[in-house]
Design an enzyme around this catalytic site. Structure first.
Site, PDB file in Angstrom:
ATOM      1  N   ARG A  49       2.508  35.861   2.421  1.00 22.61           N
ATOM      2  CA  ARG A  49       3.654  36.856   1.785  1.00 22.61           C
ATOM      3  C   ARG A  49       4.713  37.029   2.684  1.00 22.61           C
ATOM      4  O   ARG A  49       5.953  37.307   2.303  1.00 22.61           O
ATOM      5  CB  ARG A  49       3.052  38.093   1.095  1.00 22.61           C
ATOM      6  N   TYR A 101      26.912  36.700 -15.637  1.00 20.94           N
ATOM      7  CA  TYR A 101      25.514  36.505 -16.076  1.00 20.94           C
ATOM      8  C   TYR A 101      24.960  37.631 -16.467  1.00 20.94           C
ATOM      9  O   TYR A 101      24.642  38.777 -15.861  1.00 20.94           O
ATOM     10  CB  TYR A 101      24.635  35.738 -15.172  1.00 20.94           C
ATOM     11  N   ASP A 170      28.156  36.087  -6.202  1.00 19.15           N
ATOM     12  CA  ASP A 170      26.914  35.198  -6.940  1.00 19.15           C
ATOM     13  C   ASP A 170      27.575  33.776  -6.949  1.00 19.15           C
ATOM     14  O   ASP A 170      28.703  33.713  -7.499  1.00 19.15           O
ATOM     15  CB  ASP A 170      26.557  35.804  -8.377  1.00 19.15           C
ATOM     16  N   LYS A 195      19.515  26.060 -10.280  1.00 18.42           N
ATOM     17  CA  LYS A 195      20.515  25.232 -10.879  1.00 18.42           C
ATOM     18  C   LYS A 195      20.917  23.777  -9.935  1.00 18.42           C
ATOM     19  O   LYS A 195      19.923  23.314  -9.862  1.00 18.42           O
ATOM     20  CB  LYS A 195      21.791  25.988 -11.104  1.00 18.42           C
TER      21      LYS A 195
HETATM   22  C1  LIG Z   1      25.612  33.066 -12.553  1.00 14.72           C
HETATM   23  C2  LIG Z   1      24.233  33.131 -12.410  1.00 14.72           C
HETATM   24  N1  LIG Z   1      23.366  34.050 -11.538  1.00 14.72           N
HETATM   25  C3  LIG Z   1      22.148  34.004 -11.434  1.00 14.72           C
HETATM   26  C4  LIG Z   1      21.458  33.324 -12.318  1.00 14.72           C
HETATM   27  C5  LIG Z   1      19.932  33.713 -12.345  1.00 14.72           C
HETATM   28  O1  LIG Z   1      19.127  32.648 -11.876  1.00 14.72           O
HETATM   29  P1  LIG Z   1      17.739  32.399 -11.973  1.00 14.72           P
HETATM   30  O2  LIG Z   1      17.569  31.991 -13.609  1.00 14.72           O
HETATM   31  O3  LIG Z   1      17.268  31.599 -11.132  1.00 14.72           O
HETATM   32  O4  LIG Z   1      16.956  33.904 -11.840  1.00 14.72           O
HETATM   33  C6  LIG Z   1      21.947  32.447 -13.180  1.00 14.72           C
HETATM   34  C7  LIG Z   1      21.048  31.898 -14.305  1.00 14.72           C
HETATM   35  O5  LIG Z   1      21.587  31.234 -15.167  1.00 14.72           O
HETATM   36  C8  LIG Z   1      23.319  32.387 -13.489  1.00 14.72           C
HETATM   37  O6  LIG Z   1      23.810  31.754 -14.283  1.00 14.72           O
END
Ligand SMILES: Cc1ncc(COP(=O)(O)O)c(C=O)c1O
Length: 369
Positions: A49, A101, A170, A195
């Site tokens: 962990r 998001y 982000d 992604k």
């Molecule tokens: C811009 C953005 N940030 C964060 C995330 C979250 O990622 P995860 O699905 O790996 O938790 C996504 C998911 O589509 C996203 O498009």
């Protein structure tokens, strides 16, 4: 702003320089929960962990690309929540994109508002007009997902810092190869490696990157104590994916620009959005701030039914959520409640040969609109 080729080579060779003779060149997958620990607890790894060799390898590789220390987390949302939940407390204010998001907003509304954090939502393109006084954390998502609006990271960072706020970007839609928020003045990058960095649609993972030791320490403590940790296999898969990120991302972004230009000319589509198009309202900012315009394209068809027909007809576009994978995919984002027209399609351009993709999009669009 281009990604430095030396960083890409350093990332690929981040562990090969120190390999003893006879070692595997590929990163070994080490599925251990506990490590030999005689006597004192002063060892590189103690308990799963808290850390392990597969996590460390990925953190090192991502760290080369980010030019900052990184902490891997089990998903992009785990990275975002690790930063927000460790830096916000009762009475604090956080600025979030109203068009970013959706899960980030939901996280804040369901788990920050109830404990007394004031959550302020603004469209990404209006961050430039937002007074940042009184904010503890300013979270930027540029280009925003799904509408691909932008904001100026350097300008927002300078104003947020003057107001004493922590700036978190982000960077999921562009990866460190497409945009370098820490160089532009941001304090923290959060990203979903689910992604393009993984790129093969078979693992979820995320990371936090920062040059601020205090932020790093809090996020590491959070991971160890809250206990949401990346799986070893997922970590290994993302390490492997990262090794071909540049090649994949290059194809994806080049194809996306070509397809966006053609979609813009196509009679069936309207409101085609891609930061690389001169028609993008912030194209000048995109050229200044981003090394690549990304692999996402948005466009509208007249209504939900037409958009669904397009998705059914397209044979080289898989109907799926998410983006950044080798397979081109698309979906109607209104089905998730995003504030976009019912016929708005987000297309994630993959690694197929560009002309094959265009031929497929053209046949799927024929007669629509
Ligand atoms: C811009 C953005 N940030 C964060 C995330 C979250 O990622 P995860 O699905 O790996 O938790 C996504 C998911 O589509 C996203 O498009």
């Amino acid at each position: 702003m281009d990604s430095d080729p030396a960083l890409l080579a350093d990332m690929l060779h981040h562990r090969t320089g120190s390999l003893p003779a006879g070692s595997p060149v590929a990163l070994p997958l080490t599925p251990a929960s506990t490590y030999a620990l005689p006597g004192t607890i002063d060892a590189p790894f103690t308990y799963g962990r808290a850390g392990g060799p597969t996590w460390s390898a990925l953190e090192e590789a991502l760290g080369v690309l980010e030019q900052a220390e990184t902490v891997v987390l089990p998903s992009g949302m785990a990275a975002i929540s690790a930063v927000l939940l460790t830096h916000l407390t009762r009475g604090d204010r956080v600025l979030l994109p109203s068009d970013g998001y959706y899960a980030t907003r939901r996280l804040a509304e369901q788990f920050l508002t109830p404990v007394g954090v004031e959550v302020v939502l603004r469209p990404t393109a209006e961050y430039a007009q937002q007074d940042l006084d009184g904010f503890t954390v300013v979270l930027v998502e540029t280009p925003s997902n799904p509408a691909l609006d932008l904001c100026d990271i350097a300008e927002v960072s300078a104003r947020a810092h003057a107001a004493g706020a922590l700036v978190v970007v982000d960077n999921t839609t562009l990866t460190p190869l497409g945009q370098r928020p820490l160089e532009l003045g941001a304090d923290v990058v959060v990203a979903s490696d689910t992604k393009a960095p993984n790129g093969h649609s078979d693992a979820l993972l995320g990371h936090v990157a920062t040059r601020r030791p205090d932020v790093l320490e809090r996020v590491r403590q959070w991971r160890t104590l809250a206990g949401g940790i990346p799986g070893q296999l997922e970590t290994w898969l993302v390490h492997r994916g990262l090794e071909t990120l540049e090649l994949r991302f290059d194809r994806m972004c080049s194809s996306a620009l070509v397809l966006a230009e053609r979609l813009e000319e196509h009679p069936a589509t309207r409101d085609v959005v891609h930061p690389g198009l001169p028609s993008h309202p912030q194209h000048e900012l995109a050229s200044r701030q981003m090394a690549r315009a990304g692999s996402l394209i948005g466009f509208a068809l007249p209504d939900a039914e037409t958009a669904e027909r397009f998705l059914e007809r397209a044979r080289r576009v898989v109907s799926a959520t998410s983006f950044g994978g080798v397979h081109t995919s698309a979906e109607r984002r209104a089905r998730w409640g995003d504030a976009v027209p019912e016929g708005f399609v987000r297309l994630s351009v993959g690694c197929e040969p560009t002309e094959e993709l265009w031929a497929d999009l053209e046949q799927a669009l024929r007669g629509l609109g």
